[in-house]
Design a protein around this motif. Structure first.
Motif, short mmCIF file in Angstrom:
data_model
loop_
_atom_site.label_atom_id
_atom_site.label_comp_id
_atom_site.label_asym_id
_atom_site.label_seq_id
_atom_site.Cartn_x
_atom_site.Cartn_y
_atom_site.Cartn_z
N GLU A 1 -11.57 -3.95 -2.89
CA GLU A 1 -12.31 -3.86 -1.62
C GLU A 1 -11.39 -4.14 -0.44
O GLU A 1 -11.46 -3.46 0.58
CB GLU A 1 -13.47 -4.86 -1.63
N LEU A 2 -10.53 -5.14 -0.59
CA LEU A 2 -9.58 -5.45 0.49
C LEU A 2 -8.60 -4.30 0.67
O LEU A 2 -8.26 -3.93 1.81
CB LEU A 2 -8.83 -6.74 0.16
N ILE A 3 -8.13 -3.72 -0.43
CA ILE A 3 -7.21 -2.57 -0.35
C ILE A 3 -7.90 -1.40 0.35
O ILE A 3 -7.28 -0.69 1.16
CB ILE A 3 -6.74 -2.16 -1.76
N ALA A 4 -9.17 -1.20 0.04
CA ALA A 4 -9.91 -0.06 0.62
C ALA A 4 -10.09 -0.21 2.13
O ALA A 4 -10.30 0.80 2.83
CB ALA A 4 -11.27 0.08 -0.06
N PHE B 1 -18.49 2.81 -0.17
CA PHE B 1 -17.57 2.71 0.96
C PHE B 1 -16.52 3.81 0.89
O PHE B 1 -16.19 4.45 1.91
CB PHE B 1 -16.90 1.33 0.97
N LEU B 2 -15.98 4.06 -0.31
CA LEU B 2 -14.97 5.10 -0.47
C LEU B 2 -15.56 6.47 -0.17
O LEU B 2 -14.93 7.30 0.49
CB LEU B 2 -14.41 5.06 -1.90
N THR C 1 0.80 -1.23 0.00
CA THR C 1 0.00 0.00 0.00
C THR C 1 0.83 1.27 0.00
O THR C 1 0.31 2.35 0.27
CB THR C 1 -0.95 0.01 1.22
N ASP C 2 2.12 1.17 -0.31
CA ASP C 2 2.95 2.37 -0.37
C ASP C 2 2.67 3.14 -1.66
O ASP C 2 2.06 2.63 -2.60
CB ASP C 2 4.44 1.99 -0.30
N GLU C 3 3.12 4.39 -1.70
CA GLU C 3 2.79 5.27 -2.82
C GLU C 3 3.55 4.94 -4.10
O GLU C 3 3.25 5.53 -5.15
CB GLU C 3 3.05 6.73 -2.41
N VAL C 4 4.53 4.03 -4.03
CA VAL C 4 5.23 3.60 -5.23
C VAL C 4 4.54 2.39 -5.85
O VAL C 4 4.32 2.33 -7.07
CB VAL C 4 6.71 3.25 -4.92
N THR C 5 4.15 1.44 -5.01
CA THR C 5 3.58 0.19 -5.51
C THR C 5 2.14 0.36 -5.97
O THR C 5 1.74 -0.19 -7.00
CB THR C 5 3.65 -0.90 -4.42
N MET C 6 1.33 1.10 -5.22
CA MET C 6 -0.09 1.20 -5.54
C MET C 6 -0.35 1.74 -6.95
O MET C 6 -1.15 1.14 -7.69
CB MET C 6 -0.81 2.09 -4.51
N PRO C 7 0.29 2.81 -7.39
CA PRO C 7 0.02 3.28 -8.77
C PRO C 7 0.38 2.23 -9.82
O PRO C 7 -0.32 2.10 -10.82
CB PRO C 7 0.92 4.52 -8.90
N LYS C 8 1.44 1.45 -9.59
CA LYS C 8 1.80 0.39 -10.52
C LYS C 8 0.73 -0.69 -10.55
O LYS C 8 0.37 -1.21 -11.61
CB LYS C 8 3.15 -0.23 -10.13
N ILE D 1 -6.35 4.73 -3.49
CA ILE D 1 -7.45 4.61 -4.45
C ILE D 1 -8.09 5.98 -4.68
O ILE D 1 -8.36 6.38 -5.82
CB ILE D 1 -8.52 3.62 -3.95
N LEU D 2 -8.31 6.72 -3.61
CA LEU D 2 -8.97 8.01 -3.72
C LEU D 2 -8.14 9.02 -4.51
O LEU D 2 -8.68 9.92 -5.15
CB LEU D 2 -9.26 8.57 -2.31
N LYS D 3 -6.80 8.85 -4.46
CA LYS D 3 -5.93 9.76 -5.20
C LYS D 3 -5.77 9.35 -6.66
O LYS D 3 -5.24 10.11 -7.45
CB LYS D 3 -4.55 9.82 -4.54
N ASN D 4 -6.23 8.14 -7.00
CA ASN D 4 -6.03 7.62 -8.35
C ASN D 4 -7.33 7.73 -9.13
O ASN D 4 -8.19 6.85 -9.06
CB ASN D 4 -5.55 6.16 -8.26
N LEU D 5 -7.49 8.79 -9.88
CA LEU D 5 -8.75 9.03 -10.58
C LEU D 5 -9.03 7.96 -11.64
O LEU D 5 -10.19 7.68 -11.95
CB LEU D 5 -8.73 10.42 -11.23
#
Length: 244
Positions: free
Chosen positions: A183-186, A226-227, A151-158, A195-199
Motif C-alpha cells: 500500500e505504501l509502495i502504491a 486503489f490500483l 522504486t526503481d525498475e531493478v529493485t522492485m522486481p527483486k 506493481i501494475l507491471k508485475n502480474l
C-alpha cells in the motif's frame, strides 16, 4: 575473556535497574567497539555476541543515543556482505530492530547511500529471516523519502519476488505487513507503476482477497481498488485480473 563477559552482561540485561546504570556509565560505547571494529579482524562469535547484546538494549533511549553517536547502524549495515552465516543472520535481526526506531531511519535519510546494503539483501535473501527483512522494509517505507530509493525498475522486481516467496509460508501478521508495504509502495507513482507491471504481485493480491481471513482480504481488496482507480489503463488491468 570477552565472550564470558558478554554472556554475563546478557544476564544483567534481565535486570532493568542494573542495566540502566551500566548504560549510564558507558556500557553501550564499550560493547559497540567490538562491532565497530573491522569485522575482518575480530571473530564472528564476538561480533555477533556483542551485536545481539546491543539489540537487547535498543529500547532504552540512552542506549540508542550512544549507538547513534558511535554510528553503530552504519557499521552494521555492510555486514550483509559478510561471508559468515551467523553474522548475516545477526544483520537481519539488527535491521528489524533498528529500522523500527525513527532515530535510525533519520540517519538513513541523511546518508541514503547506505540503503544500498538493504537493497543488496534482495539479491539472495535468506528466507529463514524473511520475517525480519519484511518487517524492516515495512517500517522503512513509512518514510516517503526512503521508499523512493526502492522504486526503481531493478529493485522492485527483486522485492516482489521476495514477497511472493515469503508469503507462501508467512503467518497472517507478516502477510499483513507485506500488504501494508505494498500500500505504501502504491502511494508512490513509480512504485505503483511497478506493481501494475508485475502480474505476479497482482495474482498474489487476488489470492489474498480469496483467503478466508477477513482482515487480509480487506487490505488486499482495498489495494486492488486503489490500483484500478489509479491505473492509466484500467481496462487492461481489469482484463489481467479477471483472466486469473
Amino acid at each position: 575473556m570477552v565472550i564470558p563477559a558478554l554472556k554475563y552482561l546478557n544476564v544483567l540485561a534481565d535486570h532493568p535497574k542494573i542495566i540502566r546504570r551500566m548504560i549510564e556509565i558507558g556500557m553501550v560505547t564499550i560493547v559497540s567497539s567490538f562491532v565497530i571494529h573491522d569485522p575482518r579482524q575480530i571473530s564472528p562469535e564476538i561480533l555477533t555476541a556483542a551485536g545481539h547484546l546491543l539489540l537487547r538494549l535498543e529500547d532504552e533511549p540512552l542506549a540508542r543515543a550512544q549507538m547513534l553517536k558511535s554510528n553503530l547502524f552504519f557499521t552494521i549495515l555492510p555486514l550483509v556482505t559478510f561471508n559468515n552465516k551467523a553474522v548475516r543472520q545477526f544483520w537481519y535481526d539488527a535491521m528489524a530492530d533498528l529500522c523500527n526506531h525513527k532515530e535510525f531511519r533519520a540517519q538513513l535519510e541523511l546518508e541514503p547511500s547506505y540503503l544500498n546494503f538493504l537493497k543488496k539483501a534482495l539479491d539472495e535473501p535468506d528466507m529463514e529471516k524473511g520475517e525480519e527483512l519484511s518487517f524492516a522494509y515495512r517500517v522503512l517505507f513509512q518514510s516517503k523519502f526512503l521508499l523512493g530509493f526502492f522504486t526503481d525498475e531493478v529493485t522492485m522486481p527483486k522485492l516482489f519476488d521476495f514477497y511472493k516467496n515469503f508469503m507462501r509460508e508467512a503467518t497472517k501478521e507478516y502477510v499483513i505487513y507485506v500488504l501494508e508495504s505494498l500500500e505504501l509502495i502504491a502511494q508512490n507513482r513509480e512504485g505503483r507503476e511497478n506493481i501494475l507491471k508485475n502480474l505476479t504481485m497482482l495474482e498474489v493480491l487476488v489470492l489474498c482477497i480469496q483467503r478466508e481471513d477477513e482482515s487480509v482480504a480487506n487490505i488486499a481488496g482495498r489495494l486492488l481498488l486503489f490500483l484500478l482507480e489509479n491505473s492509466k489503463s484500467k481496462l487492461s488491468l481489469y482484463q489481467d485480473l479477471t483472466c486469473r
